[in-house]
Design an enzyme around this catalytic site. Structure first.
Site, mmCIF file in Angstrom:
data_model
loop_
_atom_site.group_PDB
_atom_site.id
_atom_site.type_symbol
_atom_site.label_atom_id
_atom_site.label_comp_id
_atom_site.label_asym_id
_atom_site.label_seq_id
_atom_site.Cartn_x
_atom_site.Cartn_y
_atom_site.Cartn_z
ATOM 1 N N ALA A 97 84.109 -7.078 124.367
ATOM 2 C CA ALA A 97 83.337 -8.136 123.718
ATOM 3 C C ALA A 97 84.285 -8.896 122.797
ATOM 4 C CB ALA A 97 82.192 -7.519 122.927
ATOM 5 N N GLY A 141 83.732 -3.559 126.114
ATOM 6 C CA GLY A 141 82.794 -4.253 126.998
ATOM 7 C C GLY A 141 83.385 -4.544 128.368
ATOM 8 N N GLU A 144 82.775 -1.468 130.228
ATOM 9 C CA GLU A 144 81.325 -1.389 130.454
ATOM 10 C C GLU A 144 80.878 -2.341 131.565
ATOM 11 O OE1 GLU A 144 80.726 -2.052 126.222
ATOM 12 O OE2 GLU A 144 79.498 -0.252 126.161
ATOM 13 N N GLU A 164 85.783 1.310 120.769
ATOM 14 C CA GLU A 164 84.922 0.773 119.701
ATOM 15 C C GLU A 164 85.017 1.557 118.402
ATOM 16 O OE1 GLU A 164 84.014 1.200 122.860
ATOM 17 O OE2 GLU A 164 83.046 -0.630 123.582
HETATM 18 N N1 CAA Z 1 88.138 -10.115 121.339
HETATM 19 C C1 CAA Z 1 88.700 -11.269 120.918
HETATM 20 N N2 CAA Z 1 90.003 -11.596 121.117
HETATM 21 C C2 CAA Z 1 90.747 -10.697 121.796
HETATM 22 C C3 CAA Z 1 90.235 -9.485 122.274
HETATM 23 C C4 CAA Z 1 88.852 -9.207 122.037
HETATM 24 N N3 CAA Z 1 88.248 -8.098 122.492
HETATM 25 N N4 CAA Z 1 91.226 -8.807 122.895
HETATM 26 C C5 CAA Z 1 92.314 -9.583 122.809
HETATM 27 N N5 CAA Z 1 92.043 -10.721 122.148
HETATM 28 C C6 CAA Z 1 92.951 -11.821 121.825
HETATM 29 C C7 CAA Z 1 93.838 -11.476 120.640
HETATM 30 O O1 CAA Z 1 93.166 -11.704 119.424
HETATM 31 C C8 CAA Z 1 94.985 -12.430 120.867
HETATM 32 O O2 CAA Z 1 94.592 -13.723 120.450
HETATM 33 P P1 CAA Z 1 95.605 -14.647 119.571
HETATM 34 O O3 CAA Z 1 96.755 -14.920 120.511
HETATM 35 O O4 CAA Z 1 94.785 -15.852 119.262
HETATM 36 O O5 CAA Z 1 95.994 -13.820 118.393
HETATM 37 C C9 CAA Z 1 95.109 -12.466 122.387
HETATM 38 O O6 CAA Z 1 93.863 -12.005 122.902
HETATM 39 C C10 CAA Z 1 96.184 -11.539 122.896
HETATM 40 O O7 CAA Z 1 95.947 -10.247 122.362
HETATM 41 P P2 CAA Z 1 97.099 -9.373 121.669
HETATM 42 O O8 CAA Z 1 98.049 -10.234 120.937
HETATM 43 O O9 CAA Z 1 96.445 -8.263 120.904
HETATM 44 O O10 CAA Z 1 97.835 -8.811 122.980
HETATM 45 P P3 CAA Z 1 98.529 -7.394 123.227
HETATM 46 O O11 CAA Z 1 99.160 -7.499 124.576
HETATM 47 O O12 CAA Z 1 99.362 -7.001 122.089
HETATM 48 O O13 CAA Z 1 97.288 -6.342 123.333
HETATM 49 C C11 CAA Z 1 95.123 -5.558 123.983
HETATM 50 C C12 CAA Z 1 96.326 -6.451 124.341
HETATM 51 C C13 CAA Z 1 95.530 -4.087 124.067
HETATM 52 C C14 CAA Z 1 94.038 -5.833 125.027
HETATM 53 C C15 CAA Z 1 94.623 -5.883 122.561
HETATM 54 O O14 CAA Z 1 94.414 -7.275 122.445
HETATM 55 C C16 CAA Z 1 93.369 -5.185 122.165
HETATM 56 O O15 CAA Z 1 93.414 -4.020 121.778
HETATM 57 N N6 CAA Z 1 92.220 -5.882 122.234
HETATM 58 C C17 CAA Z 1 90.964 -5.379 121.757
HETATM 59 C C18 CAA Z 1 90.377 -4.316 122.669
HETATM 60 C C19 CAA Z 1 89.094 -3.773 122.111
HETATM 61 O O16 CAA Z 1 89.044 -3.205 121.034
HETATM 62 N N7 CAA Z 1 87.992 -3.966 122.851
HETATM 63 C C20 CAA Z 1 86.675 -3.528 122.431
HETATM 64 C C21 CAA Z 1 85.928 -4.648 121.807
HETATM 65 S S1 CAA Z 1 84.402 -4.107 121.089
HETATM 66 C C22 CAA Z 1 83.300 -4.090 122.364
HETATM 67 O O17 CAA Z 1 83.645 -4.409 123.491
HETATM 68 C C23 CAA Z 1 81.901 -3.692 122.013
HETATM 69 C C24 CAA Z 1 81.048 -3.384 123.158
HETATM 70 O O18 CAA Z 1 80.890 -2.264 123.511
HETATM 71 C C25 CAA Z 1 80.319 -4.430 123.866
#
Ligand code: CAA
Length: 291
Positions: A97, A141, A144, A164
């Site tokens: 998400a 998500g 999921e 999460e």
């Molecule tokens: N939401 C919003 N933006 C996201 C995102 C997310 N879930 N995942 C990545 N991005 C964005 C980053 O903010 C970044 O944007 P900017 O360039 O504007 O800063 C861009 O994507 C690239 O990300 P990274 O610089 O972090 O890239 P990376 O290669 O170093 O890492 C990654 C990649 C491992 C996927 C890392 O981005 C990450 O850990 N993302 C979050 C994953 C996460 O926690 N997901 C769970 C979300 S909560 C959820 O989903 C609730 C539910 O159950 C419905």
């Protein structure tokens, strides 16, 4: 839906991005353009939805989910589509998400707007089989969403996880339920409490994925081949098959077996049951009517 955004020409809205190899042709069903999706019909009977928000690893913001529901609804009601592939890019199926969208939400806002509830439409209103083809990150998500599909294929190096807990929350789109049913309580509890990631090889070994492919190209070819196989059958039988298998997740064994028998009986009222069995007896290829 923002009407102005919908009306802007496609070319001005597409970010630089390499199309998956399977995206070859477009037809009336797929002629609509989207801001966060690519929609195509790579083979007769097969619809493909490709999540296309590359700058945010396909993070699932609300407008993207709205578009996804619209694209899936269009394939679901199409007379020419029998199976759907749902995929992302080689780098990311979806990174979850949209954390930036969620960060300021209050309880009452989330509750009153039924935040995330519309994600589940995919599992209730789409009656045709969906194959998730997962490469790269499938986190939160994203994991999921992949688990909501009917068949999950991935690359060996796909990166799954429910992280999460690291954000101070829990899975909100079915992760705690579907992951637990797929891999068992012990593994799901460990994964969800630690937020540890797991690979495509793990997903296949644990029964979450039907297959893990060595490369992205092999994944997309495999997904397309399976979708084509499904699209070669009677759409009535295929939709009924999806329905009865899914019932096994909700019903007791006895109720499930009775449900299956009712559907089996009802298919004697379809034309394609006659077509299929007559063709077998006459050693011919069935010409499905989808009726
Ligand atoms: N939401 C919003 N933006 C996201 C995102 C997310 N879930 N995942 C990545 N991005 C964005 C980053 O903010 C970044 O944007 P900017 O360039 O504007 O800063 C861009 O994507 C690239 O990300 P990274 O610089 O972090 O890239 P990376 O290669 O170093 O890492 C990654 C990649 C491992 C996927 C890392 O981005 C990450 O850990 N993302 C979050 C994953 C996460 O926690 N997901 C769970 C979300 S909560 C959820 O989903 C609730 C539910 O159950 C419905």
């Amino acid at each position: 839906m923002n009407t102005l955004r919908t009306l802007r020409p496609l070319a001005s809205r597409l970010q630089p991005y390499t199309l998956p190899r399977t995206v070859r042709q477009f037809s009336a069903t797929s002629s609509r353009s989207y801001e966060y999706l690519l929609v195509s019909e790579p083979k007769p009977g097969v619809g493909q939805v490709t999540l296309n928000r590359p700058k945010a690893y396909n993070a699932l913001c609300t407008p993207l989910i709205d578009e996804l529901n619209q694209a899936l609804d269009a394939f679901n009601t199409s007379d020419s589509i029998s199976a759907i592939i749902l995929t992302g890019s080689e780098k990311a199926f979806a990174a979850g998400a949209d954390i930036k969208e969620m960060a300021p939400l209050t309880f009452s806002e989330a509750y009153k707007t039924s935040f995330i509830e519309s994600w589940s439409r995919l599992t209730t209103s789409v009656k045709k089989p969906i194959i998730a083809a997962v490469s790269g990150h499938a986190l939160g998500g994203g994991c999921e969403l992949a688990m909501m599909a009917d068949i999950l294929y991935c690359t060996e190096r796909a990166n799954f996880g429910q992280p999460e807990v690291k954000l101070g929350t829990v899975p909100g789109a079915g992760g705690s339920q579907r992951l637990t049913r797929a891999v068992g309580k012990a593994r799901a509890m460990e994964l969800i409490l630690t937020g540890n990631n797991f690979s495509g090889v793990d997903a296949a070994n644990w029964g979450l994925a039907a297959k893990a492919f060595p490369t992205y190209e092999a994944l997309m070819e495999g997904a397309l081949k399976t979708a084509e196989t499904i699209a070669g059958y009677s759409r009535v039988a295929v939709m009924a098959a999806k329905e009865v298998v899914n019932k096994s997740q909700d019903l007791s064994l006895r109720d499930g077996v009775e449900y299956e028998r009712r559907v089996f009986h009802s298919l004697f009222g379809s034309q394609d049951q006659k077509v299929g069995m007559k063709a077998f007896a006459e050693k011919k290829k069935p010409e499905w009517t989808h009726e």
